[in-house]
Structure formats: C-alpha cells, structure tokens
Design an enzyme around this catalytic site. Structure first.
Site, PDB file in Angstrom:
ATOM      1  N   HIS A  82     -14.040 -14.730  -2.531  1.00  0.00           N
ATOM      2  CA  HIS A  82     -15.417 -14.642  -2.050  1.00  0.00           C
ATOM      3  C   HIS A  82     -15.615 -13.344  -1.258  1.00  0.00           C
ATOM      4  O   HIS A  82     -16.170 -12.379  -1.759  1.00  0.00           O
ATOM      5  CB  HIS A  82     -15.748 -15.887  -1.204  1.00  0.00           C
ATOM      6  CG  HIS A  82     -17.116 -15.868  -0.615  1.00  0.00           C
ATOM      7  ND1 HIS A  82     -17.376 -16.341   0.652  1.00  0.00           N
ATOM      8  CD2 HIS A  82     -18.282 -15.434  -1.114  1.00  0.00           C
ATOM      9  CE1 HIS A  82     -18.663 -16.183   0.900  1.00  0.00           C
ATOM     10  NE2 HIS A  82     -19.242 -15.646  -0.159  1.00  0.00           N
ATOM     11  N   CYS A 111     -13.330 -18.821   6.364  1.00  0.00           N
ATOM     12  CA  CYS A 111     -14.570 -18.057   6.549  1.00  0.00           C
ATOM     13  C   CYS A 111     -15.781 -18.807   6.026  1.00  0.00           C
ATOM     14  O   CYS A 111     -16.760 -19.019   6.740  1.00  0.00           O
ATOM     15  CB  CYS A 111     -14.465 -16.699   5.856  1.00  0.00           C
ATOM     16  SG  CYS A 111     -13.252 -15.633   6.638  1.00  0.00           S
ATOM     17  N   HIS A 112     -15.742 -19.228   4.744  1.00  0.00           N
ATOM     18  CA  HIS A 112     -16.933 -19.871   4.185  1.00  0.00           C
ATOM     19  C   HIS A 112     -16.600 -21.169   3.472  1.00  0.00           C
ATOM     20  O   HIS A 112     -17.381 -21.658   2.664  1.00  0.00           O
ATOM     21  CB  HIS A 112     -17.686 -18.920   3.263  1.00  0.00           C
ATOM     22  CG  HIS A 112     -18.058 -17.652   3.966  1.00  0.00           C
ATOM     23  ND1 HIS A 112     -17.277 -16.519   3.884  1.00  0.00           N
ATOM     24  CD2 HIS A 112     -19.083 -17.362   4.803  1.00  0.00           C
ATOM     25  CE1 HIS A 112     -17.814 -15.566   4.643  1.00  0.00           C
ATOM     26  NE2 HIS A 112     -18.908 -16.061   5.210  1.00  0.00           N
ATOM     27  N   GLY A 113     -15.408 -21.672   3.709  1.00  0.00           N
ATOM     28  CA  GLY A 113     -15.085 -23.023   3.270  1.00  0.00           C
ATOM     29  C   GLY A 113     -14.746 -23.207   1.799  1.00  0.00           C
ATOM     30  O   GLY A 113     -14.893 -24.301   1.271  1.00  0.00           O
TER      31      GLY A 113
END
Lengths: 424, 179, 231
Positions: free
Chosen positions: B118, B134-136
């Site tokens: 990502h 960071c964003h799962g």
C-alpha cells in the site's frame, strides 16, 4: 535563433556584451605564450569547483569519519579516485599557474600604471587561494593535514593581546578538532565562489585597461587584434597542452605531491618527525622560520606575500614595461626567482646546519630585492638614458608625454566646465 | 571555431576539415569527461555489493520468522509449520489471488520483502500472517493480501538456496569490473 | 616547413619534460634510504599470481596482528581469487566484512606496548612504501636467540617471515620471494585502482596530445590570416 537573441537583446545587452568583450575586444597581437597562464588558472578554478562539488557529495566533515570517507571515495565511489586525484593535483596546478602568471606580471612590468588595480585584485585572489588551499588541506584528516593546521593556526598566537583567545576561537577547540574540521569544510566550500567573484572583478579591470604586452609599450590600434578567434584558439591550445601535462600527474603520479604521512589518520598525540607544508607554501614557510622570533617570523611571512602590492610604487622607472628594455631589472628578476627557489629548498628541509643561515640570507635578499628596486630603477633609468634608448621606446615615451599633456588639457577643460567642479 | 562572419582570405576545404575534426574531437572529449562525474553519483561499489544478501536458515524453528536486510529493505524469512503449509496450499488468498506454490521455492520456507504494497510500511508479524500498522492491511502466511487497502500481495525477492541452510537474496550475477 | 619544425620541437620538449620528471622520480626512489640505510630497490610487477600468494601470506601471517580495514573480502575478486577461495578465507564472516586481526588489542598492547597499525594503506603511508616494507621484512637478524632489525632499530614487530633463522641460502631466497609477494599485495591494497588509473591515463594523454596537435594547426591557420596584414 535570431528571434530569441533579438528578444534577449531588447532586455539584456547580450550581443553587445559578447561583441565588446569577446569578438571585438582588442588584444595586443604580440602576446607570447606567457600570457596564456591567466586563462589556464581560470580553467583550473573550474576543474577545482566541479571536482570539489562532486567530492563534497561523498565527503564527511567529521573527525571520526573524514579519513575513512576519503578512502571510501578512493576505493568504492565510481571514478572517485579520478575526481579526488584531479582535485588534489588541481590544487598544485592552480598554484603553479598563478605563480607563473605572477612571474610574468613581474617580468614584463604588467603591474605598472594603469594596471595597479589588476595587480591588487590579483593579490587578493592569491590570498583567497592560499586560504582555500590551506583549509582544503585539512579535510583528508591525515597526519600532515592535522599538524599543518595545528601549526598555522598557532601562528595567530602572535597577535598581540588577543593571540591565545584568537587561536582558540579559530579552532573552536583547544587543539585542532572536530569543530575546526567542520568550519574549514564550510569555508573551503564557500571561498571558491568568492574567488569566482574576485576573478570577475579582475577581468572587469582587465577589460578597462586592456592586456599589457611583452614590449611594455602601449600599442597603437593597428597592433591590436580581436580576441576572437585569435586568442580563443590560442587559449584553447594552451588549455589542451596544460591538460596533457596535468593528466600525467593525475593518472601516473598523483601521489608525487601528497606526503606519505597524510595516509596516516590524524593523531593528536603524535607529531610526524618532519612537518612540511605543501610545496606552494615552502618559500613563505622558510621566511617564517628564518626569523628566530615567533611574532617577527609571522610578520615577515605576512609581509613576504603582501609586499608584492607595493610593486607599482617601488618601481620608479620611466622606461615602459619590465625586463625587455631594462637589463638590470632583468638580472634582478632572475636573481629573485633563484632566491625563491633557494627559500623553497630551505623550507622543504629540517632547519639544520648551513640551511639556517642560508634561509636567513635568502630571506634578507627577498626583502632587499624590493627595497633595492626603488633605488636601482632610478639609477638604471639614468644609465639607460645616457646610453641612448632604442627608437621604439623613445617614440613611446614622447607619445606618452603628448598624451599626458593632452590629458592635462582635458582636465583643464573639464574644470572650466561649470557644474563639474564641485569636487575641486 | 569556424568564423562565418569574416570569411578568411584563403578559406578552403582543408580548413573546413581541420576545424570540423578538431571540434568533433574536442566535443567527444568533453562528453566523455562528463561520464566519470555522472557515474560517481551512482551507487558506489560497497553499496552495490549489498545488492545481494546472504541469510542463514540455521536456528529458525518451524513457526518462527527472521528479518534480514536486503538492499536496505527488510526481508521476512518464515519457517512455516506443516499446518500453515496445508492451510495456505488450500487457499488462493484474497484480493490478489495466487497459488501458494507460485510463491515459494520450498514450501517450508517463505521469503518475502517485508514492505506493505500500500504505502511502504513494514507489516507486523501476527499468528496467522502479517498486519500492517499503518492502514490495517492483513496478509496471510503466504504473504497474500486478505483485507485492507493494499492492492497486491507482498513482493517476493529473487533468491536462491545455496545449501539447505543458506540462501542468497538478490540476483547473483557477477558484478561488473569496477572502475 | 617552420611549422613542422616548431611542432616537432614542441612534441620533443613535452617528451623531454616527461623523461625529466621520470628520471627525477627514478633517481629519488633508487637512492631511497631509511635511518641512513639504503632500502632494497626492487621493482614491483603487480602480477596476479604474486598478488594472490601475497594475499594468502597476509592472511596466514600478518593477519595475526594487523587488520586491513579498507579491503572487503569480496574485493579480493579483483586480484583474481575465486569466490570459493574467498569463501574459505572469510569463513562465516559476511562478504563485505574486512580482515580483522586474530589477536585481541589488549593482548597485543601487553605484548608490544602498542596496537599494530592497519595495513590497508601501509604501502602509501611510508616514503618509498613498498621498498620500505620489503626491506623491513627481510632485514631481521638473530642475535643470541633475540630478533633484531639493524635497519629499524628498536622495532617492536618480531621477525614475522622467520628470515633471521633461515637455515640456508635457498630458504632465505624463498622467504625473500614471499616477502616480495606480500609487499606486492600491500601495494595493491593501498591503491586498488592504480592499474585501471594507468590504463585510462594512457588513453587520456594520447587524446590530449592529438587534440593539442589539432588545435595547434587550427591556431596556425587562424593566425595566418594576419600574415597579409601589415603589423
């Protein structure tokens, strides 16, 4: 293309500038190859700046990393060895070119009126170059670098009252240390650009007074030729020959002028058995050592560089130019060069035995040459006038006389013009 | 060097050839002289030599993971248990389906570049795979993205088993002769 | 005609200058001395076989006390050692590690009073480095069971090559050859780019000589335009 240039010319005098300063700039036709060394010094400055910027991309100005980072450049960076050796050899080449350029100026009397400001800006350039070279020499952080910087910064201890504080202030430490290295790096990066600015001033002055020439006589217009293409191609030829010799040193003997001790990392606990400065400082170093007193030595050394500035005043001869029409001046010039070589030899060796008095005698002659010039330039004139001057010199002298009266008339005229006399 | 504005008195073919040759030779020299400077900004040889990394597999027990640096990036080496292997071989992953067999050279060992596809964070090891803080984004034990914003599965570095206990990560080419 | 003469003179004087430089350098190196002893004046060839033998001698003998912190094991490829040989030398150390001494600093300072220097730059860090190293290695003598080096009195380093206790002339020759090999290796290590530098340098000098000659003719042609103009 014409469109673009036209567009620029309406906003910036590009064509006029190129025409005036390059394609039509009148240059004496009789310049010898000795006049090539100014442009050669310029090209070395360019080499030093370019290689220096690329070295700075890999160099680390920190006492614990500096030596290793130089070895990293030499071993691991692609062509790092080339860039480093170009830079270290370039420093020597720079001084070689500047010294020859100065020797030419002295020999042909190019420092004389109206070129005093060129000579003095040149002096400033020499001082800036010396400062830059000295600071740059610390950066590899070898034994010679370290102890050279230690000795030279100690010289400022000779300053009355403030000496000791000044030494510590310069170093930012009690001895040469990390702070010294970092500030030397910062200044070593800055000074070359100041040198570029000073070179521009030097050139502006040159284009105001024009080049001198071997005869020392100001040439009539018909003896001047446009700079381009005659001198552009001559300078290019000189640059190419210079690069041939320079390449020999860079590729086949790059360590010739690097002291072996400088491949030992700096060690503040141990001084090398025999410290010598780089070759270009040797005569000045010999003068420093010739005076037994520290303060006296420092003054003598500073004076030995600065005294050149007095040349336009010390040389009182009425005969134009330098050595061409003045046999005694010529002999003095060669003796002075010899004296500098002797000083260089003395500076390179430990002060033992006969070298101590030899250095002192050479130092005495160094300064005596300047002092003596003031007097013998007059005697020489008298002798030469009695003997009879060559026709071209006589012609020149009378034309100069005529010009002078002419100028006096001009001045008078100007004075008589109302509104122009507010300064008088 | 050709002076077009003031044609010289005895301009001839030879002058033209001489001037052209000189200009070409000088130009070629200047162009060549640029190369060392451009080249000096490329990775230096010590950096290049990090193009490959050796990793020893000794001492990594089944179920354990080791992180080794390769070109400055983290590489995960996971010694998978039999159970993990069977569960991975039966699934095709999630968002970016790929067979487990395509992702391993030896099913016991999973070698991954530990950088979330990502936005470049390093995912943390969880029991059933990895989880990017960071964003799962969630990855399974084959490094395939299951949920979250990551678009692709974790990247596989080139690697090679030199022995049963040692791998070399990176392309093992002979380095070019240095200058 | 005059042009050609000038040109020939120019080339000759450049050549003379280079010969002059080379002579000075040769003369200064051939009378190299240390502590008033002349150094052995031998010529180093940088031949790969010799470098490889030297690397092995360094590894087996010198490495006991001396590190080489600028030589990564991997760079030994450049003197022709195979990856396999390098793998044997480095053992389980990474390829990019550098040879470390096998004796601890503490032990060495107790034995010799100081830590022996790193050898990566030794051939450049002494005047006439290679001759210096070779002379140092080969001038040990034995005196009542104690080693001595008359050229370097007071030296802390023991007779590493065992030349003082050589049994006969032929084994002494053998040791001298080994000393030369290891010096060759140290010379390479101090400046690994020397061979490529000289190779490129030759082309660069040829290039600038040609360019100078071309520019000389261009200059003569350009200046000849003035011949018809009265000066």
């Amino acid at each position: 293309m014409k469109h673009v240039i036209g567009w620029i010319d309406r906003r910036f005098p590009l064509t006029a500038f190129v025409k005036h300063e390059l394609t039509e700039y009148p240059t004496p036709r009789n310049l010898s190859f000795w006049w090539n060394f100014g442009s050669l010094a310029g090209i070395v400055l360019v080499i030093q700046i370019i290689t220096g910027i690329f070295l700075a991309m890999h160099y680390k100005p920190d006492a614990s990393l500096a030596f290793d980072s130089v070895e990293h450049i030499m071993r691991e960076v692609n062509y790092g060895w080339l860039i480093r050796f170009m830079h270290s050899t370039g420093a020597s080449a720079f001084f070689a070119m500047i010294f020859i350029h100065m020797a030419r100026t002295l020999y042909y009397g190019s420092y004389r009126a109206p070129r005093e400001l060129m000579w003095w800006t040149g002096q400033v350039l020499l001082l800036l170059l010396m400062a830059t070279a000295f600071m740059g020499y610390l950066l590899p952080w070898g034994q010679m670098s370290y102890w050279g910087a230690q000795v030279i910064t100690s010289l400022f201890g000779a300053v009355p009252f403030l000496g000791d504080e000044m030494v510590i202030w310069l170093r930012g430490d009690f001895t040469v240390g990390n702070a010294t290295l970092t500030r030397f790096f910062a200044l070593h990066y800055l000074l070359p650009f100041i040198i570029v600015a000073a070179v521009i001033i030097h050139l502006v002055a040159l284009h105001a007074v024009r080049s001198s020439n071997p005869s020392g006589i100001n040439l009539k217009d018909k003896n001047n030729i446009p700079f381009h293409p005659y001198f552009t191609v001559k300078d290019l030829f000189g640059i190419s020959v210079f690069f041939t010799v320079y390449s020999y040193f860079v590729f086949f003997n790059p360590n010739l002028l690097i002291e072996a001790d400088n491949y030992i990392p700096a060690n503040p606990m141990q001084t090398p058995a025999h410290i010598v400065p780089e070759w270009y400082f040797l005569p000045f170093y010999a003068i420093l050592r010739a005076v037994p007193d520290l303060v006296g030595g420092v003054i003598a050394m500073a004076l030995s560089v600065m005294i050149f500035a007095a040349m336009p005043y010390l040389d009182r001869s009425k005969i134009p130019g330098g050595a061409r029409y003045r046999p005694i001046f010529r002999i003095m010039f060669y003796l002075f060069m010899l004296d500098i070589l002797v000083l260089g030899y003395v500076g390179a060796h430990p002060p033992e035995g006969f070298l101590v008095p030899l250095g002192q005698i050479a130092t005495f002659f160094y300064f005596a040459a300047f002092a003596f010039l003031r007097f013998f330039s007059k005697w020489e004139d008298k002798w030469l006038f009695n003997r009879g001057l060559p026709a071209e010199v006589q012609a020149m002298l009378s034309s100069e006389q005529a010009q002078k009266t002419d100028r006096r008339h001009h001045k008078k005229d100007r004075r008589e013009t109302p509104g122009d006399n507010h300064n008088d | 060097m050709a002076d077009d504005e003031n044609p010289p008195i005895d301009e001839n073919r030879r002058d033209f050839i001489l001037n052209t040759t000189t200009s070409v030779v000088a130009g070629a020299g200047i162009a060549t002289a640029c190369w060392p400077f451009i080249s000096s900004m490329n990775p230096s040889s010590d950096v290049l030599s990090k193009a490959t990394s050796e990793a020893s597999l000794k001492g990594i027990e089944p179920g354990e993971m080791k992180t080794v640096p390769w070109q400055g990036k983290p590489v995960f080496i996971l010694h998978r248990t039999k159970k993990q292997i069977t569960s991975m071989e039966t699934s095709d992953g999630g968002k970016d389906p790929q067979a487990d067999a395509e992702r391993v050279q030896n099913p016991d060992w999973l070698v991954l570049v530990g950088i979330c596809t990502h936005l470049g964070c390093v995912p943390a090891r969880k029991k059933e795979g990895w989880f990017c803080p960071c964003h799962g984004s969630v990855y399974d034990n084959s490094g395939r993205v299951l949920t979250g914003p990551a678009p692709r599965n974790l990247e596989l570095p080139p690697y090679e088993f030199v022995s049963s206990e040692k791998i070399i990560i990176g392309k093992t080419e002979k380095p070019p002769i240095k200058s | 005609m005059i042009k050609q003469v000038v040109l020939v003179c120019l080339i000759l004087s450049t050549a003379c200058f280079n010969i002059f430089l080379a002579t000075i350098i040769f003369v200064t190196t051939s009378f190299a001395t240390t502590n008033n002893h002349p150094l052995e004046n031998i010529v180093f060839s940088q031949d790969p076989a010799s470098l490889q033998r030297g690397a092995m001698i360094y590894y087996d003998v010198c490495r006991i006390c001396h590190s080489m912190k600028y030589i990564r094991y991997k760079t030994l490829q450049e003197i022709g050692l195979s990856n396999k040989q390098i793998d044997t030398l480095r053992g389980d150390k990474p390829e990019n590690s550098t040879p470390e001494k096998t004796t601890s600093d503490h032990m060495l300072s107790t034995l010799y009073g100081q830590v022996p220097p790193d050898l990566s730059l030794m051939a450049k860090a002494r005047k006439h480095g290679p001759q210096y190293i070779y002379t140092l290695l080969t001038s040990y003598t034995e005196n009542e069971g104690k080693y001595e080096n008359p050229v370097f009195p007071g030296i802390k380093m023991p007779d590493a090559m065992n030349i003082a206790v050589a049994i006969n002339e032929s084994s002494k020759e053998e040791i001298k050859n080994q000393a030369k090999d290891v010096t060759e290796f140290l010379l390479w290590a101090s400046d690994p780019r020397a061979s490529i530098r000289k190779k490129i340098g030759l082309y660069v000098i040829i290039y600038f000589s040609i360019l100078s000659i071309l520019l000389y003719f261009v200059m003569k042609r350009v200046w000849s335009r003035l011949d018809n103009v009265e000066s």
